[in-house]
Every structure is written in structure tokens, then in C-alpha cells.
Enzyme design. Structure first.
Site, PDB file in Angstrom:
ATOM      1  N   ASP A   1      25.354  52.990 -22.879  1.00 55.15           N
ATOM      2  CA  ASP A   1      26.328  53.159 -21.787  1.00 55.15           C
ATOM      3  C   ASP A   1      27.046  54.505 -21.832  1.00 55.15           C
ATOM      4  OD1 ASP A   1      25.680  50.533 -21.054  1.00 55.15           O
ATOM      5  OD2 ASP A   1      27.166  49.733 -22.453  1.00 55.15           O
ATOM      6  N   GLU A   2      26.360  55.512 -22.295  1.00 49.03           N
ATOM      7  CA  GLU A   2      26.955  56.851 -22.403  1.00 49.03           C
ATOM      8  C   GLU A   2      27.012  57.566 -21.055  1.00 49.03           C
ATOM      9  OE1 GLU A   2      24.273  55.858 -24.111  1.00 49.03           O
ATOM     10  OE2 GLU A   2      24.685  56.003 -26.266  1.00 49.03           O
TER      11      GLU A   2
ATOM     12  N   LYS B   1      23.828  57.753 -19.285  1.00 45.73           N
ATOM     13  CA  LYS B   1      22.461  58.317 -19.236  1.00 45.73           C
ATOM     14  C   LYS B   1      21.962  58.407 -17.797  1.00 45.73           C
ATOM     15  CE  LYS B   1      21.057  54.992 -21.992  1.00 45.73           C
ATOM     16  NZ  LYS B   1      22.333  54.421 -22.472  1.00 45.73           N
TER      17      LYS B   1
ATOM     18  N   ALA C   1      19.136  46.866 -20.321  1.00 45.59           N
ATOM     19  CA  ALA C   1      19.796  48.096 -19.894  1.00 45.59           C
ATOM     20  C   ALA C   1      20.565  47.864 -18.601  1.00 45.59           C
ATOM     21  CB  ALA C   1      18.760  49.191 -19.669  1.00 45.59           C
ATOM     22  N   GLY C   2      21.666  48.592 -18.452  1.00 44.63           N
ATOM     23  CA  GLY C   2      22.390  48.616 -17.181  1.00 44.63           C
ATOM     24  C   GLY C   2      22.723  50.062 -16.902  1.00 44.63           C
ATOM     25  N   HIS C   3      22.077  50.642 -15.905  1.00 45.28           N
ATOM     26  CA  HIS C   3      22.212  52.073 -15.630  1.00 45.28           C
ATOM     27  C   HIS C   3      22.845  52.260 -14.253  1.00 45.28           C
ATOM     28  CE1 HIS C   3      18.760  53.069 -18.633  1.00 45.28           C
ATOM     29  NE2 HIS C   3      19.814  52.553 -19.210  1.00 45.28           N
TER      30      HIS C   3
ATOM     31  N   ARG D   1       1.057  40.549 -31.867  1.00 45.66           N
ATOM     32  CA  ARG D   1      -0.209  40.652 -31.102  1.00 45.66           C
ATOM     33  C   ARG D   1      -0.542  39.366 -30.343  1.00 45.66           C
ATOM     34  NH1 ARG D   1      -2.875  42.778 -36.439  1.00 45.66           N
ATOM     35  NH2 ARG D   1      -1.372  41.207 -37.076  1.00 45.66           N
TER      36      ARG D   1
ATOM     37  N   GLN E   1      19.301  52.067 -23.865  1.00 48.61           N
ATOM     38  CA  GLN E   1      20.019  51.849 -25.124  1.00 48.61           C
ATOM     39  C   GLN E   1      20.343  53.206 -25.782  1.00 48.61           C
ATOM     40  OE1 GLN E   1      17.011  49.511 -24.746  1.00 48.61           O
ATOM     41  NE2 GLN E   1      18.545  48.579 -23.450  1.00 48.61           N
TER      42      GLN E   1
ATOM     43  N   THR F   1      26.045  42.214 -18.557  1.00 51.17           N
ATOM     44  CA  THR F   1      26.624  40.952 -19.017  1.00 51.17           C
ATOM     45  C   THR F   1      28.100  40.831 -18.647  1.00 51.17           C
ATOM     46  OG1 THR F   1      27.174  41.976 -21.126  1.00 51.17           O
ATOM     47  CG2 THR F   1      25.065  40.840 -21.003  1.00 51.17           C
TER      48      THR F   1
ATOM     49  N   LEU G   1      34.822  62.723 -19.714  1.00 57.75           N
ATOM     50  CA  LEU G   1      36.026  63.398 -20.218  1.00 57.75           C
ATOM     51  C   LEU G   1      37.243  63.055 -19.375  1.00 57.75           C
ATOM     52  CD1 LEU G   1      33.821  65.469 -21.603  1.00 57.75           C
ATOM     53  CD2 LEU G   1      35.939  66.713 -21.975  1.00 57.75           C
ATOM     54  N   ASP G   2      37.006  62.844 -18.074  1.00 56.51           N
ATOM     55  CA  ASP G   2      38.120  62.539 -17.162  1.00 56.51           C
ATOM     56  C   ASP G   2      38.862  61.261 -17.546  1.00 56.51           C
ATOM     57  OD1 ASP G   2      35.414  61.615 -16.265  1.00 56.51           O
ATOM     58  OD2 ASP G   2      36.644  60.355 -14.979  1.00 56.51           O
TER      59      ASP G   2
ATOM     60  N   VAL H   1      32.887  64.820 -15.436  1.00 59.64           N
ATOM     61  CA  VAL H   1      34.307  64.775 -15.054  1.00 59.64           C
ATOM     62  C   VAL H   1      34.605  63.689 -14.018  1.00 59.64           C
ATOM     63  CG1 VAL H   1      34.754  67.187 -15.673  1.00 59.64           C
ATOM     64  CG2 VAL H   1      33.950  66.645 -13.368  1.00 59.64           C
ATOM     65  N   GLY H   2      33.652  62.800 -13.794  1.00 60.58           N
ATOM     66  CA  GLY H   2      33.848  61.705 -12.846  1.00 60.58           C
ATOM     67  C   GLY H   2      32.522  60.990 -12.658  1.00 60.58           C
TER      68      GLY H   2
HETATM   69  P1  GDP Z   1      24.016  54.239 -19.143  1.00 57.43           P
HETATM   70  O1  GDP Z   1      23.636  52.844 -19.545  1.00 57.43           O
HETATM   71  O2  GDP Z   1      24.026  55.183 -20.294  1.00 57.43           O
HETATM   72  O3  GDP Z   1      23.232  54.755 -17.980  1.00 57.43           O
HETATM   73  O4  GDP Z   1      25.538  54.152 -18.675  1.00 57.43           O
HETATM   74  P2  GDP Z   1      26.200  53.015 -17.732  1.00 57.43           P
HETATM   75  O5  GDP Z   1      25.785  53.270 -16.342  1.00 57.43           O
HETATM   76  O6  GDP Z   1      25.988  51.649 -18.298  1.00 57.43           O
HETATM   77  O7  GDP Z   1      27.741  53.303 -17.973  1.00 57.43           O
HETATM   78  C1  GDP Z   1      28.319  54.522 -17.684  1.00 57.43           C
HETATM   79  C2  GDP Z   1      29.416  54.320 -16.623  1.00 57.43           C
HETATM   80  O8  GDP Z   1      30.217  55.486 -16.563  1.00 57.43           O
HETATM   81  C3  GDP Z   1      28.871  54.121 -15.220  1.00 57.43           C
HETATM   82  O9  GDP Z   1      29.731  53.270 -14.522  1.00 57.43           O
HETATM   83  C4  GDP Z   1      28.893  55.519 -14.629  1.00 57.43           C
HETATM   84  O10 GDP Z   1      29.042  55.526 -13.216  1.00 57.43           O
HETATM   85  C5  GDP Z   1      30.133  56.087 -15.277  1.00 57.43           C
HETATM   86  N1  GDP Z   1      30.107  57.526 -15.544  1.00 57.43           N
HETATM   87  C6  GDP Z   1      29.090  58.314 -15.933  1.00 57.43           C
HETATM   88  N2  GDP Z   1      29.522  59.577 -16.167  1.00 57.43           N
HETATM   89  C7  GDP Z   1      30.844  59.567 -15.913  1.00 57.43           C
HETATM   90  C8  GDP Z   1      31.883  60.556 -16.009  1.00 57.43           C
HETATM   91  O11 GDP Z   1      31.662  61.706 -16.388  1.00 57.43           O
HETATM   92  N3  GDP Z   1      33.162  60.149 -15.681  1.00 57.43           N
HETATM   93  C9  GDP Z   1      33.448  58.863 -15.283  1.00 57.43           C
HETATM   94  N4  GDP Z   1      34.693  58.555 -15.003  1.00 57.43           N
HETATM   95  N5  GDP Z   1      32.497  57.928 -15.197  1.00 57.43           N
HETATM   96  C10 GDP Z   1      31.223  58.269 -15.524  1.00 57.43           C
HETATM   97  P1  IMO Z   2      22.012  50.809 -21.756  1.00 55.48           P
HETATM   98  O1  IMO Z   2      20.614  51.288 -21.495  1.00 55.48           O
HETATM   99  C1  IMO Z   2      24.814  48.836 -24.479  1.00 55.48           C
HETATM  100  C2  IMO Z   2      23.104  45.869 -27.220  1.00 55.48           C
HETATM  101  C3  IMO Z   2      23.551  44.433 -27.053  1.00 55.48           C
HETATM  102  C4  IMO Z   2      23.465  43.957 -28.486  1.00 55.48           C
HETATM  103  C5  IMO Z   2      22.229  44.685 -29.007  1.00 55.48           C
HETATM  104  C6  IMO Z   2      20.952  43.861 -28.987  1.00 55.48           C
HETATM  105  O2  IMO Z   2      22.736  50.353 -20.549  1.00 55.48           O
HETATM  106  O3  IMO Z   2      22.764  51.803 -22.583  1.00 55.48           O
HETATM  107  P2  IMO Z   2      19.334  43.073 -27.029  1.00 55.48           P
HETATM  108  O4  IMO Z   2      19.581  42.204 -25.844  1.00 55.48           O
HETATM  109  O5  IMO Z   2      18.822  44.420 -26.718  1.00 55.48           O
HETATM  110  O6  IMO Z   2      18.481  42.388 -28.077  1.00 55.48           O
HETATM  111  O7  IMO Z   2      20.787  43.252 -27.722  1.00 55.48           O
HETATM  112  O8  IMO Z   2      22.062  45.822 -28.182  1.00 55.48           O
HETATM  113  N1  IMO Z   2      22.543  46.502 -26.000  1.00 55.48           N
HETATM  114  C7  IMO Z   2      23.201  47.422 -25.266  1.00 55.48           C
HETATM  115  N2  IMO Z   2      24.456  47.890 -25.374  1.00 55.48           N
HETATM  116  N3  IMO Z   2      23.978  49.338 -23.537  1.00 55.48           N
HETATM  117  C8  IMO Z   2      22.701  48.886 -23.438  1.00 55.48           C
HETATM  118  O9  IMO Z   2      21.797  49.448 -22.612  1.00 55.48           O
HETATM  119  C9  IMO Z   2      22.275  47.854 -24.301  1.00 55.48           C
HETATM  120  N4  IMO Z   2      21.117  47.182 -24.450  1.00 55.48           N
HETATM  121  C10 IMO Z   2      21.299  46.376 -25.499  1.00 55.48           C
HETATM  122  O10 IMO Z   2      24.868  44.360 -26.539  1.00 55.48           O
HETATM  123  O11 IMO Z   2      24.575  44.434 -29.222  1.00 55.48           O
HETATM  124 MG    MG Z   3      24.429  50.891 -19.543  1.00 59.29          MG
END
Ligand code: GDP
Ligand code: IMO
Ligand code: MG
Length: 426
Positions: free
Chosen positions: A13-14, A16, A39-41, A142, A222, A299, A330-331, A412-413
Site C-alpha cells: 500500500d505504498e 504503487k 492486492a488493492g491498487h 504441482r 505487495q 479488506t 508526503l502531504d 503530494v496528493g
Molecule cells: P498500492 O497497493 O501500493 O497500489 O497502494 P494503495 O492504492 O493500496 O494505497 C495507497 C493509497 O494512497 C491510495 O488510496 C492512493 O490513492 C493514495 N496515494 C498514493 N499516492 C499518494 C500521495 O502522494 N498522497 C496522498 N495523499 N495519497 C496518495
Molecule cells: P498491495 O498490493 C498490504 C498482507 C496481509 C497479510 C499478509 C498475508 O495492495 O500492496 P495473504 O492474503 O497475501 O496471504 O496475506 O500479507 N497483504 C497485504 N498488505 N497490501 C497488500 O497488497 C497486501 N497483500 C497481502 O494483510 O498480513
Molecule cells: Mg494496496
């Protein structure tokens, strides 16, 4: 060398997806290489917010071919629901290609995930309960079913029936309710017919594109510290999100890769259990969660908050060969008086060299912090390096000094344009 990898450097959840969306416009293919619908992107474009689980984040560009690579585990109900949602919002998924080598997730995998979490009691991993671990376990044992098997309808039906029957025998021995095997076969037969249109020999397809001069983006899900080998085992996912996994999960070799972008939040979050040295309990952490909306896309769980950890980031640089870092969100720290950054770990008063190789040690380390004064202003309108306050620049310098890698993107957002590009990328 036309291939870029995007990899998470913390516990997921950085941001990406936002960086992938930013880079996707200059690439012809965006390939997911591991993980599944755990994953949740999130990508935000104007007033539209797209939450993706399986479909690569490049789907929003008409010029991009989104590819689900061989390293992904595919849950068909989720995939088709996601495609339907995207198409109902005017995003075409016709170009989506899915590797014949990708393994499929079945209902018994989800049941097994829940059962093994329940068996762990208080020692739960906190998985997403999507069946990811059991599906990868079947692949390694397998006994998995691959997407390409649907090309022979009868063979696929027999494979699903056999596997469901075997899993039912196990459920019976444990006194668990049984699956209706015929219903599962009928349901997956239907999904299989729909899957046919998307299937491809993606390894040959991608190499053909490379030979014609394509630029390809490999999208990690992840993150480094959830990696089955390099993460905080056993509190990890069951695949290799690290850059090495990008090669295995796409079929593109390391010599084609020229750039590996590590995505790091300006603070850290973690969902699920496991050690977290810079974790913040109490009011400061709550503020980060509130302002940063740190709740899981998949989740809905509250993400655990903490400060930025440069020991982790340095390790991520090593195991992924990062060429540059995108520092996001950073924001979220705009209103903080002081921002702490962990620059070292100590154990019993002695500085540790490198990132500890086991989760128990990591749980016991004490962090050495550097404090940076907050910038106390909104970064949202910043678009060029010159717009950034000097406190932000000192944070970026600290990151670069400890990682020896440039910060090329500053978030920054949440929106597509809310970035400052630095150096060669500006
Ligand atoms: P991912 O799994 O690494 O793709 O990240 P997620 O989408 O799960 O979580 C990142 C969250 O931060 C999302 O809601 C994005 O819209 C938001 N986001 C990404 N970059 C920035 C940023 O620079 N500033 C703010 N405020 N939100 C951001
Ligand atoms: P994105 O791509 C954050 C975490 C789960 C749990 C561990 C194992 O959005 O960054 P799993 O269901 O994969 O066997 O769970 O990994 N986890 C994540 N945490 N972002 C994710 O994906 C994750 N995918 C799995 O919370 O701790
Ligand atoms: Mg995510």
C-alpha cells in the site's frame, strides 16, 4: 533495455498503483507478475477513483496492453467482476491478456486459508483470506490448475472435479462441510468459457513486443517485506514481490531490465500481524491513519501506522537493485510539528549491521531516530522541486544519504498529477 519494474519497499500500500499509472503512458504493456486479489491498487484520475485487485494499473490507458503474468494466481469471479465494473465505467478491458501459465484460485483455497488462520488462534497471520497461500501451495506441490487448461474444456472439467473431490475428502476427514462438486464444476466451466478470450502465451507475446522495441512495465503487488523469502516470515505473503520475482513471474530476464523503482511511503503502514519496529500507537498513529485514509482497499482493515524506516529501505535497495525511489504521501504529514525517521536499529544497546534475518529479532530492535521539523504547509500544489519547502528537501536528502539511491518521484496528493518529478525524470 526497455523494461522497468515497480516494487513496494515496505509492507504494501505504498502507492504503487499511482506510480504505475504515472509511468504507464510511456509503456506499451503493464504486466502484473505475482500475487492475486489480495492486492488493492488505487488510481485516482480527476473525480474518478479506481480500485484494482487483479487487472494491471495500466488498464486506464487505451494505448497500454494490460497483462496478467504467469506468476499471478487468478480468482476468476473477482477477475470478471472487476472487468465488468471497469467496462461499466467506460474502461475497456478487451486488450487484457492473461498468461496460460497463471494458476487459478478455487473456492477450496479460500476455505483452507480461513481454516489455517482459525487453527493459528492468537498467532494468526492476518491474511486477506483470499486463498492466496493455499493456491501457491498447490502450485508448488504441482497439483494446481493453470489457466491454459481451459482450452480443453473436458480436461478442465475433469481437473476441477478431481481436485474438488480430493479436497472434499480432506474436509470430510476434518468434519468440515462439503462442497457441492457438480456445482463447482458447472460454475468454473462457465468462467472457463469466458476466460478463453483473454488467454495468451504472454511470455512469447512480451518477447515479440520487446523485439519490436516495446517498453514494458512490470507491476509488483505487495512488497519487499511481505516477500516469502525476504519478508518478515511467517508474516508474509506466499509469492516473491521483490524484483527477482518480476523476472520469474513475467518470463522476462534480468538483462532486459534497466530501471527498478522502489515505492516507499513517507511513513510506514502494515496490515495484518508481524513485527513493526517504528510502529506508532496512540494519537500520532491515529492522525496518520485518519489523514492518510489508511484502511485496506480489499479488506477495509485499519492499517497499522509507523514512521519511515530507512533500515528497511536500505535493505529493499539491496534485494531489489533499486535504481530510484518514489516517496509517496508526503502531504499526509503536512501538519506534523516533527517528523521522525528511523536510521538505525539497536539491540541491547549495540547497533545492528543490516536488516535482521528473523522476525523475532526484528520484534526486539530499538529504533534510532532522526527528527526533522515539519513543513507545516500544504504540499498539494507543489509540482517542481523548487516548490518544495526546505524541510521536505532535507527529508529527501536524508533518504538519499542512507539509501545511496535518488528520490525521483515525490507524491503530494492522491491524484495522477499530484507529483513532483526530480532529476532526469523532471
Ligand atoms: P498500492 O497497493 O501500493 O497500489 O497502494 P494503495 O492504492 O493500496 O494505497 C495507497 C493509497 O494512497 C491510495 O488510496 C492512493 O490513492 C493514495 N496515494 C498514493 N499516492 C499518494 C500521495 O502522494 N498522497 C496522498 N495523499 N495519497 C496518495
Ligand atoms: P498491495 O498490493 C498490504 C498482507 C496481509 C497479510 C499478509 C498475508 O495492495 O500492496 P495473504 O492474503 O497475501 O496471504 O496475506 O500479507 N497483504 C497485504 N498488505 N497490501 C497488500 O497488497 C497486501 N497483500 C497481502 O494483510 O498480513
Ligand atoms: Mg494496496
Amino acid at each position: 533495455m526497455p523494461v522497468t519494474v515497480v516494487v513496494g519497499t515496505q509492507w504494501g500500500d505504498e502507492g504503487k498503483a499511482k506510480v504505475i499509472d504515472l509511468l504507464a503512458g510511456s509503456h506499451s504493456h503493464v504486466v502484473r507478475y505475482q500475487g492475486g486479489h489480495n492486492a488493492g491498487h488505487t488510481v485516482v484520475v480527476g473525480d474518478q477513483r479506481y480500485a484494482l485487485q487483479l487487472v494491471p494499473s495500466g488498464v486506464l490507458y487505451e494505448t497500454v496492453v494490460p497483462v496478467i503474468g504467469n506468476g499471478v494466481v487468478v480468482d476468476l469471479p473477482t477477475l470478471f467482476a472487476e472487468i465488468d465494473t471497469l467496462e461499466s465505467r467506460g474502461v475497456s478491458c478487451k486488450r487484457l491478456r492473461i498468461s496460460t501459465l497463471a494458476h487459478l484460485i478455487f473456492p477450496w483455497h479460500q476455505r483452507q486459508d480461513a481454516m489455517s488462520e482459525a487453527l493459528r488462534g492468537d498467532a494468526k497471520l492476518g491474511t486477506t483470506l483470499k486463498g492466496i497461500g493455499p493456491a501457491y501451495a498447490d502450485k508448488v506441490k504441482r497439483i494446481g490448475v493453470r489457466a491454459g487448461e481451459v482450452r480443453d474444456r473436458e480436461r478442465f472439467r475433469v481437473a476441477v472435479k478431481d481436485r474438488a473431490t480430493q479436497e472434499n475428502a480432506l474436509f470430510a476427514s476434518l468434519g468440515e462441510p462439503l462442497m457441492d462438486v457438480d456445482a463447482v464444476v458447472a460454475q468454473y466451466d462457465e468462467y472457463a468459457q469466458r476466460l478463453l478470450a483473454y488467454l495468451d502465451d504472454t511470455v512469447n507475446m512480451l518477447h515479440g513486443a520487446l523485439e519490436r522495441g516495446a517498453n514494458i512495465l512490470l507491476e509488483g503487488a505487495q512488497a519487499t517485506f511481505l516477500d516469502i523469502d525476504h519478508g518478515t516470515y511467517p508474516f508474509v505473503t506466499s509469492s516473491n514481490p521483490t524484483a527477482g520475482g518480476a523476472c520469474a513471474g513475467s518470463g522476462i530476464g534480468p538483462r532486459d531490465i534497466s530501471r527498478v523503482v522502489g515505492i516507499a511511503k513517507a511513513y510506514t503502514t502494515r496490515v495484518g500481524a508481524g513485527p513493526f519496529p517504528t510502529e506508532l500507537h496512540g494519537e500520532l498513529g491515529d492522525r496518520i491513519v485518519d489523514i492518510g485514509h489508511e484502511f485496506g482497499t480489499v479488506t477495509g482493515r485499519r492499517r497499522r501506522p509507523g514512521w519511515l524506516d530507512l533500515v528497511m529501505l536500505r535493505h529493499a535497495v539491496r534485494v531489489n537493485s533499486l535504481t530510484d525511489i518514489a516517496l509517496t504521501k508526503l502531504d499526509v504529514l503536512d501538519d506534523f510539528d516533527t517528523i521522525r525517521v528511523c536510521v538505525g536499529y539497536q539491540l541491547a544497546g549495540r547497533e545492528l549491521q543490516g536488516f535482521p534475518d528473523d522476525a523475532e529479532t526484528l520484534a526486539r530492535v530499538e529504533c534510532v531516530y532522526v527528527d526533522i521539523p515539519g513543513w507545516k504547509q500544504s504540499l498539494r500544489a507543489c509540482r517542481r522541486e523548487a516548490d518544495l519547502p526546505r524541510e521536505v528537501l532535507s527529508l529527501l536528502s536524508l533518504v538519499e544519504q542512507h539509501t545511496k539511491v535518488p528520490v525521483s518521484v515525490v507524491g503530494v496528493g492522491p491524484e495522477r498529477d499530484d507529483v513532483v518529478l526530480r532529476g532526469a525524470n523532471s
